[in-house]
Design an enzyme around this catalytic site. Structure first.
Site, PDB file in Angstrom:
ATOM      1  N   ASN A   9      -1.170 -10.443   8.396  1.00 52.30           N
ATOM      2  CA  ASN A   9      -2.129  -9.389   8.753  1.00 52.30           C
ATOM      3  C   ASN A   9      -3.288 -10.022   9.509  1.00 52.30           C
ATOM      4  O   ASN A   9      -4.123 -10.705   8.921  1.00 52.30           O
ATOM      5  CB  ASN A   9      -2.612  -8.707   7.463  1.00 52.30           C
ATOM      6  CG  ASN A   9      -3.647  -7.635   7.730  1.00 52.30           C
ATOM      7  OD1 ASN A   9      -3.922  -7.285   8.885  1.00 52.30           O
ATOM      8  ND2 ASN A   9      -4.228  -7.107   6.665  1.00 52.30           N
ATOM      9  N   TRP A  10      -3.306  -9.799  10.811  1.00 53.05           N
ATOM     10  CA  TRP A  10      -4.336 -10.425  11.650  1.00 53.05           C
ATOM     11  C   TRP A  10      -5.705  -9.773  11.487  1.00 53.05           C
ATOM     12  O   TRP A  10      -6.700 -10.284  11.990  1.00 53.05           O
ATOM     13  CB  TRP A  10      -3.922 -10.367  13.122  1.00 53.05           C
ATOM     14  CG  TRP A  10      -2.741 -11.218  13.465  1.00 53.05           C
ATOM     15  CD1 TRP A  10      -2.004 -11.994  12.600  1.00 53.05           C
ATOM     16  CD2 TRP A  10      -2.150 -11.394  14.761  1.00 53.05           C
ATOM     17  NE1 TRP A  10      -0.996 -12.629  13.283  1.00 53.05           N
ATOM     18  CE2 TRP A  10      -1.057 -12.284  14.614  1.00 53.05           C
ATOM     19  CE3 TRP A  10      -2.421 -10.880  16.034  1.00 53.05           C
ATOM     20  CZ2 TRP A  10      -0.260 -12.667  15.692  1.00 53.05           C
ATOM     21  CZ3 TRP A  10      -1.629 -11.254  17.107  1.00 53.05           C
ATOM     22  CH2 TRP A  10      -0.559 -12.145  16.934  1.00 53.05           C
ATOM     23  N   LYS A  11      -5.747  -8.623  10.849  1.00 55.79           N
ATOM     24  CA  LYS A  11      -7.011  -7.884  10.668  1.00 55.79           C
ATOM     25  C   LYS A  11      -7.717  -7.745  12.026  1.00 55.79           C
ATOM     26  O   LYS A  11      -7.066  -7.505  13.029  1.00 55.79           O
ATOM     27  CB  LYS A  11      -7.877  -8.566   9.603  1.00 55.79           C
ATOM     28  CG  LYS A  11      -7.112  -8.736   8.281  1.00 55.79           C
ATOM     29  CD  LYS A  11      -7.988  -9.165   7.124  1.00 55.79           C
ATOM     30  CE  LYS A  11      -7.132  -9.287   5.865  1.00 55.79           C
ATOM     31  NZ  LYS A  11      -7.908  -9.673   4.687  1.00 55.79           N
ATOM     32  N   HIS A  95      -4.895  -0.545   2.810  1.00 55.30           N
ATOM     33  CA  HIS A  95      -5.476  -1.875   2.586  1.00 55.30           C
ATOM     34  C   HIS A  95      -6.849  -1.704   1.932  1.00 55.30           C
ATOM     35  O   HIS A  95      -7.599  -0.794   2.282  1.00 55.30           O
ATOM     36  CB  HIS A  95      -5.600  -2.645   3.906  1.00 55.30           C
ATOM     37  CG  HIS A  95      -5.891  -4.097   3.674  1.00 55.30           C
ATOM     38  ND1 HIS A  95      -7.133  -4.550   3.319  1.00 55.30           N
ATOM     39  CD2 HIS A  95      -5.088  -5.183   3.705  1.00 55.30           C
ATOM     40  CE1 HIS A  95      -7.083  -5.861   3.148  1.00 55.30           C
ATOM     41  NE2 HIS A  95      -5.854  -6.275   3.378  1.00 55.30           N
ATOM     42  N   GLU A  97      -9.530  -3.111   2.345  1.00 55.27           N
ATOM     43  CA  GLU A  97     -10.665  -3.111   3.270  1.00 55.27           C
ATOM     44  C   GLU A  97     -10.843  -1.735   3.918  1.00 55.27           C
ATOM     45  O   GLU A  97     -11.876  -1.461   4.526  1.00 55.27           O
ATOM     46  CB  GLU A  97     -10.444  -4.199   4.342  1.00 55.27           C
ATOM     47  CG  GLU A  97     -10.668  -5.588   3.755  1.00 55.27           C
ATOM     48  CD  GLU A  97      -9.927  -6.699   4.472  1.00 55.27           C
ATOM     49  OE1 GLU A  97      -9.385  -6.465   5.565  1.00 55.27           O
ATOM     50  OE2 GLU A  97      -9.869  -7.815   3.901  1.00 55.27           O
ATOM     51  N   GLU A 169      -2.411  -6.661  -3.857  1.00 56.22           N
ATOM     52  CA  GLU A 169      -3.492  -7.531  -3.390  1.00 56.22           C
ATOM     53  C   GLU A 169      -4.739  -7.318  -4.258  1.00 56.22           C
ATOM     54  O   GLU A 169      -5.520  -6.387  -3.995  1.00 56.22           O
ATOM     55  CB  GLU A 169      -3.849  -7.198  -1.936  1.00 56.22           C
ATOM     56  CG  GLU A 169      -2.725  -7.380  -0.960  1.00 56.22           C
ATOM     57  CD  GLU A 169      -3.255  -7.569   0.465  1.00 56.22           C
ATOM     58  OE1 GLU A 169      -3.048  -8.661   1.005  1.00 56.22           O
ATOM     59  OE2 GLU A 169      -3.892  -6.655   1.009  1.00 56.22           O
ATOM     60  N   GLY A 175      -9.460 -13.215   0.810  1.00 58.08           N
ATOM     61  CA  GLY A 175     -10.427 -13.942   1.626  1.00 58.08           C
ATOM     62  C   GLY A 175     -11.380 -14.820   0.834  1.00 58.08           C
ATOM     63  O   GLY A 175     -12.398 -15.279   1.353  1.00 58.08           O
ATOM     64  N   SER A 216      -5.447 -14.747  -0.524  1.00 55.82           N
ATOM     65  CA  SER A 216      -5.606 -16.208  -0.437  1.00 55.82           C
ATOM     66  C   SER A 216      -4.280 -16.966  -0.511  1.00 55.82           C
ATOM     67  O   SER A 216      -4.214 -18.061  -1.068  1.00 55.82           O
ATOM     68  CB  SER A 216      -6.585 -16.715  -1.502  1.00 55.82           C
ATOM     69  OG  SER A 216      -7.879 -16.176  -1.267  1.00 55.82           O
ATOM     70  N   GLY A 237      -3.431 -13.035   5.089  1.00 59.31           N
ATOM     71  CA  GLY A 237      -4.527 -12.779   6.008  1.00 59.31           C
ATOM     72  C   GLY A 237      -4.866 -14.024   6.807  1.00 59.31           C
ATOM     73  O   GLY A 237      -4.169 -14.393   7.758  1.00 59.31           O
ATOM     74  N   GLY A 238      -5.923 -14.705   6.407  1.00 64.44           N
ATOM     75  CA  GLY A 238      -6.453 -15.849   7.147  1.00 64.44           C
ATOM     76  C   GLY A 238      -5.415 -16.875   7.560  1.00 64.44           C
ATOM     77  O   GLY A 238      -5.429 -17.375   8.691  1.00 64.44           O
TER      78      GLY A 238
HETATM   79  P1  13P Z   1      -6.364 -13.467   2.858  1.00 67.46           P
HETATM   80  O1  13P Z   1      -4.968 -14.042   2.911  1.00 67.46           O
HETATM   81  O2  13P Z   1      -7.225 -13.903   3.980  1.00 67.46           O
HETATM   82  O3  13P Z   1      -6.955 -13.639   1.497  1.00 67.46           O
HETATM   83  O4  13P Z   1      -6.188 -11.871   3.072  1.00 67.46           O
HETATM   84  C1  13P Z   1      -5.255 -11.208   2.314  1.00 67.46           C
HETATM   85  C2  13P Z   1      -5.102  -9.847   2.861  1.00 67.46           C
HETATM   86  O5  13P Z   1      -5.981  -9.015   2.726  1.00 67.46           O
HETATM   87  C3  13P Z   1      -3.868  -9.539   3.598  1.00 67.46           C
HETATM   88  O6  13P Z   1      -3.769  -8.183   3.860  1.00 67.46           O
END
Ligand code: 13P
Length: 258
Positions: A9-11, A95, A97, A169, A175, A216, A237-238
């Protein structure tokens, strides 16, 4: 046997077309060659077309990061399932967020509408669920996450339920560099996520739905999650923004016990 699925997920990153395409080209061959795991990239809308072009002739699938449930209409700035159906196979829904706040906040009810809309347009939903730290510490994870799952799956046919992907999640793990323990993730996915699906659709469906862990996940811990019997993949994510995402996927595939 559940085929594992790892999604990046590149966000709101990789925003420039040139940057996104160059990264996609950098990882596509090696990522395409990893066997035994479905691979999905989730770029921002504005680079989706360009990344889709770069991924042609590969088995790497694409996901959008959200969508509206209506096919069309007076919804300024929204993206409909019709707009996505030619570009991607999956769509992330709910999600944390996006569940959080604001006028476009996703609720259990709107997420359920979106899940139905996804199926109506040939998209597979990746439904995100997860508790915050307060809920976790108060012992409310089971009730809260179970409720999110039940709401998202409400009214689906058995065939649709079987095709859903769920991403567990925990919000406190996103994050933060502080992942859930593989054992805790395994327990919540098995008891809570599959438990809630089983209540409405039966044990066989619950055992067939693919459930990812997210929060994470990185190249060093992916194997410990994938080795868990209830965990069928990861939503990353990251760590999906770096070339060693390929190595992460490789290790995940290697550790998966399906
Ligand atoms: P991180 O892997 O950066 O913690 O993010 C997880 C996430 O929200 C994937 O959708």
């Amino acid at each position: 046997m559940r085929q594992p699925i790892i999604a990046g997920n590149w966000k709101m990153h990789m925003g420039r077309v040139e940057q996104a395409v160059s990264f996609a080209r950098q990882i596509r061959q090696a990522l395409n060659e990893v066997e035994g795991v479905d691979r999905v990239l989730c770029p921002p809308f504005t680079v989706l077309t360009a990344v889709a072009e770069a991924m042609q002739h590969t088995q790497i699938a694409l996901a959008a990061q959200t969508m509206h449930w209506e096919e069309m209409g007076a919804h300024t700035g929204e993206i409909s399932p019709v707009m996505l159906s030619e570009l991607c196979d999956y769509v992330i829904l709910g999600h944390s967020e996006r569940r959080a706040t604001g006028s476009t906040a996703e609720t259990d009810q709107s997420i359920n509408l979106k899940v139905h809309a996804a199926f109506a347009h040939g998209l597979t939903p990746i439904i995100c669920v997860g508790e915050n730290l307060e809920q976790n510490e108060a012992g409310e994870t089971h009730a809260f996450v179970g409720g999110q799952v039940r709401a998202a799956f409400d009214g689906l046919t058995t065939e649709q339920a079987l095709r859903c992907v769920v991403a567990y999640e925990p919000i406190w793990a996103i994050g933060t560099g502080k992942a859930a323990t593989p054992t805790d993730a395994n327990r919540t996915i098995g008891l809570t996520v599959r438990g809630a699906i089983a209540e409405s659709f039966g044990e066989e469906v619950a055992q067939t739905v693919r459930v990812q862990y997210g929060g994470s996940v990185n190249v060093d811990n992916i194997a410990s999650f994938m080795a868990m019997p209830e965990v069928d993949g990861a939503l990353v994510g990251g760590a999906s923004l770096k070339p060693d995402f390929v190595e992460l996927v490789r290790r995940g595939a290697g550790a998966s016990i399906g």
